[in-house]
Design an enzyme around this catalytic site. Structure first.
Site, mmCIF file in Angstrom:
data_model
loop_
_atom_site.group_PDB
_atom_site.id
_atom_site.type_symbol
_atom_site.label_atom_id
_atom_site.label_comp_id
_atom_site.label_asym_id
_atom_site.label_seq_id
_atom_site.Cartn_x
_atom_site.Cartn_y
_atom_site.Cartn_z
ATOM 1 N N GLY A 18 2.690 20.868 -18.918
ATOM 2 C CA GLY A 18 1.385 21.461 -19.512
ATOM 3 C C GLY A 18 0.441 21.763 -18.469
ATOM 4 N NE ARG A 64 -11.387 12.297 -34.375
ATOM 5 C CZ ARG A 64 -11.607 10.951 -34.826
ATOM 6 N NH1 ARG A 64 -11.652 10.985 -35.902
ATOM 7 N NH2 ARG A 64 -11.538 9.920 -34.108
ATOM 8 C CD GLN A 124 -11.805 14.174 -22.357
ATOM 9 O OE1 GLN A 124 -11.487 13.292 -22.802
ATOM 10 N NE2 GLN A 124 -12.023 14.560 -21.074
ATOM 11 C CD GLU A 154 -12.858 11.453 -26.305
ATOM 12 O OE1 GLU A 154 -12.893 12.283 -25.419
ATOM 13 O OE2 GLU A 154 -12.705 11.823 -27.575
ATOM 14 C CB THR A 213 -8.517 16.293 -31.483
ATOM 15 O OG1 THR A 213 -8.324 15.031 -31.981
ATOM 16 C CG2 THR A 213 -9.747 16.930 -31.762
ATOM 17 C CB CYS A 214 -4.396 14.601 -28.949
ATOM 18 S SG CYS A 214 -5.623 13.767 -28.173
ATOM 19 C CB SER A 244 -12.736 8.533 -29.235
ATOM 20 O OG SER A 244 -13.499 9.740 -29.629
#
Length: 429
Positions: A188, A52, A115, A113, A49-50, A108
Site C-alpha cells: 500500500g 468505523r 487523521q 490521533e 474509516t479503518c 478513536s
C-alpha cells in the site's frame, strides 16, 4: 425532525464485522446517491474509516433506524440482524455529542490521533458534492470541525499521540526487541503507509520495500524514504526476504494468502511478522495457524494503545469539557430553526415599513447624500433595536417548546397593529 447516527466502530464490533460494512470512496458516493432519493431522509453524511462506518442523517421520525439499517444491509450484502447487534444508534443531542467526540479523536482507537479530523472533513465534502446535506448537517459538521480543531489546539491531546501506524511499528519493535537491521515489506502507498514507513525508518529498519497496485505511487513513496519499489506480482519472493510485513491496501480481497506465507517460511529460518492494518483486511486469517507466522490485525493493536492511554487522560478530560457547551449551543440553535421563517417574515415586514417611511420622509426634505445616508443608518438602527427583544423572545419560546404563530407574535410581541402603525404601508394620496 430527528438527527441520528447509525454506526459501527472498534468499540462495538470486531474487525471481521467492520470490514463487511466498510465503504471505498466510489461505493460511498453510490450509497449517498441512493439515500438522496429516499423519502424522509433529506440530509445524510457517510463516514467510513479503518475503524468505523457511521451514517449521520436528518430524518423525519424514529423508524428511520429500521430503514437506514435495512438499506445499509442491502447495499453491503450483510444480514440485518448482525447490523442491529453490532451497531449503535444515537439521536439528537447524543448524536451531536458523538460526532464532536469523533472529530476531537476522543472516540478513536488512538486518542489524539490526527487523521480523523481530515477524514470527517472528507466525508462531509463528499456529501456536499453529492448534494446530500442541508442546513442542519451543514451547521453540525462545520461546528464539529471547529470543535476538533479547538481541542487539538488548546488541550495538547495530539502531543506524543500514537497513530495506528506508530502503534504498528511499536508492536513490531516489541516482538523483535529491536528493528535495527531488519527488512520490511509495506503493501500500500497511501497516507497510512507513508506514516508507517516514517516510523519504521525512525526505529532503524535497514531496508524497506514498498509494493502497490500502482507502481508509480510505490516508487514515489520509496524515493521519499530511501526505500525500493516492488511489484505485487513478486509477492512470494518479497515475503521470503522480509522480516516484517505491514499491509494497508484495504482492497476488499485477500492480498496475502496462507499458501504464499507457508512457501515463504520454507525458505527461511526466522519467523515472519505480519501486521494487517487494513479494513477490509488484506491478510487471510488462516495465516495465524501457520507455524512461524505471527499475524496481528488492527484490533490486536488495541492492547498497545491501552498501555499508552494514561498520558492523554488529562487532555481528554479537558476536551470533554469543551464539547459539553458546544452541544448545548448547537441544540439551542436547532430548537429555533423551525421559527427561522417567522423571524425572516418579521424582519422583512419591518424592513418594508422602514424603507417606505424613510422614502416618504426624504421626499419632503432637502438633504445632502451624506445626510440621507445618516437617516438611513438611524432608521436601520431603530428597527434592529426594536426587533431584538421580540426575536429573542421568539427564540426563547421556541427553545422551551412553545413556538408562537405569526399572528400571535405580531399581536403580543411587536404590537404592530397599534395606533398609527400599519403592517403594510398605505398608498400615498
Amino acid at each position: 425532525m430527528l438527527i441520528a447516527v447509525a454506526g459501527m466502530s472498534h468499540r462495538s464490533a470486531p474487525v471481521e464485522a467492520r470490514e463487511r460494512v466498510a465503504f471505498a470512496p466510489c461505493a460511498a458516493r453510490s450509497f449517498l446517491r441512493r439515500l438522496r432519493e429516499e423519502d424522509g431522509v433529506p440530509e445524510a453524511v457517510l463516514l467510513s474509516t479503518c475503524n468505523r462506518t457511521e451514517l449521520y442523517v436528518v430524518a423525519e421520525a424514529e423508524p428511520a433506524r429500521d430503514r437506514l439499517l435495512g438499506l445499509l444491509a442491502e447495499d453491503r450484502g450483510v444480514e440485518p440482524g448482525s447490523l442491529y447487534r453490532d451497531t449503535y444508534w444515537h439521536t439528537d443531542a447524543e448524536a451531536v455529542r458523538h460526532l464532536y467526540r469523533v472529530s476531537a479523536s476522543l472516540d478513536s482507537m488512538v486518542v489524539g490521533e490526527a487523521q480523523i479530523l481530515g477524514q470527517v472533513r472528507d466525508a462531509y465534502r463528499m456529501a456536499t458534492e453529492e448534494r446530500c446535506t442541508g442546513p442542519v448537517l451543514n451547521r453540525l459538521f462545520h461546528t464539529a470541525l471547529r470543535v476538533g480543531k479547538r481541542v487539538r489546539a488548546e488541550t495538547g491531546i495530539g502531543d506524543s499521540s500514537l497513530s495506528v501506524p506508530h502503534v504498528a511499528a511499536k508492536l513490531a519493535g516489541e516482538v523483535f526487541g529491536s528493528l535495527e537491521g531488519r527488512r520490511a515489506l509495506v503493501l500500500g502507498a497511501g497516507e497510512m503507509s507513508e506514516l508507517l514507513v516514517r516510523h519504521l525508518r525512525d526505529r532503524g529498519v535497514a531496508e524497506i520495500r514498498i509494493a502497490n497496485r500502482t507502481r508509480e505511487r510505490a516508487e514515489r513513496l520509496a524515493a521519499l524514504f530511501g526505500g525500493r519499489a516492488a511489484d505485487l506480482g513478486d509477492l512470494p519472493r518479497e515475503l521470503a526476504r522480509a522480516d516484517i510485513v505491514v499491509s494497508s491496501t484495504g482492497s476488499g480481497e485477500w492480498v496475502i494468502r496462507g499458501p504464499e506465507v507457508a512457501a515463504a517460511l520454507e525458505s527461511r529460518e526466522e519467523p515472519l511478522f505480519l501486521i494487517d492494518i487494513a479494513v477490509p483486511r488484506d491478510v487471510d486469517p488462516v495465516v495465524q495457524s501457520i507455524e512461524g507466522a505471527f499475524l496481528y490485525d488492527i484490533d490486536d493493536l488495541q492492547a498497545v494503545v491501552e498501555r499508552n492511554a494514561e498520558d492523554r487522560q488529562e487532555a481528554a478530560a479537558a476536551a470533554e469539557e469543551m464539547i459539553g457547551p458546544a452541544v448545548v449551543e448547537f441544540m439551542s440553535w436547532l430548537s429555533t430553526l423551525h421559527v427561522a421563517p417567522l423571524i425572516k417574515e418579521l424582519r422583512d415586514g419591518a424592513e418594508r415599513i422602514r424603507r417606505h417611511e424613510v422614502s416618504r420622509a426624504l421626499r419632503k426634505m432637502d438633504l445632502s447624500p451624506e445626510q440621507e445616508e445618516a437617516v438611513e443608518r438611524m432608521s436601520r438602527s431603530i428597527v434592529n433595536k426594536l426587533l431584538h427583544g421580540p426575536i429573542s423572545e421568539i427564540k426563547a419560546r421556541a427553545g422551551a417548546g412553545d413556538p408562537l404563530d405569526s399572528a400571535e407574535v405580531r399581536r403580543r410581541l411587536l404590537s404592530l397593529r397599534g395606533p398609527g402603525v400599519e403592517l403594510h404601508p398605505s398608498r400615498e394620496p
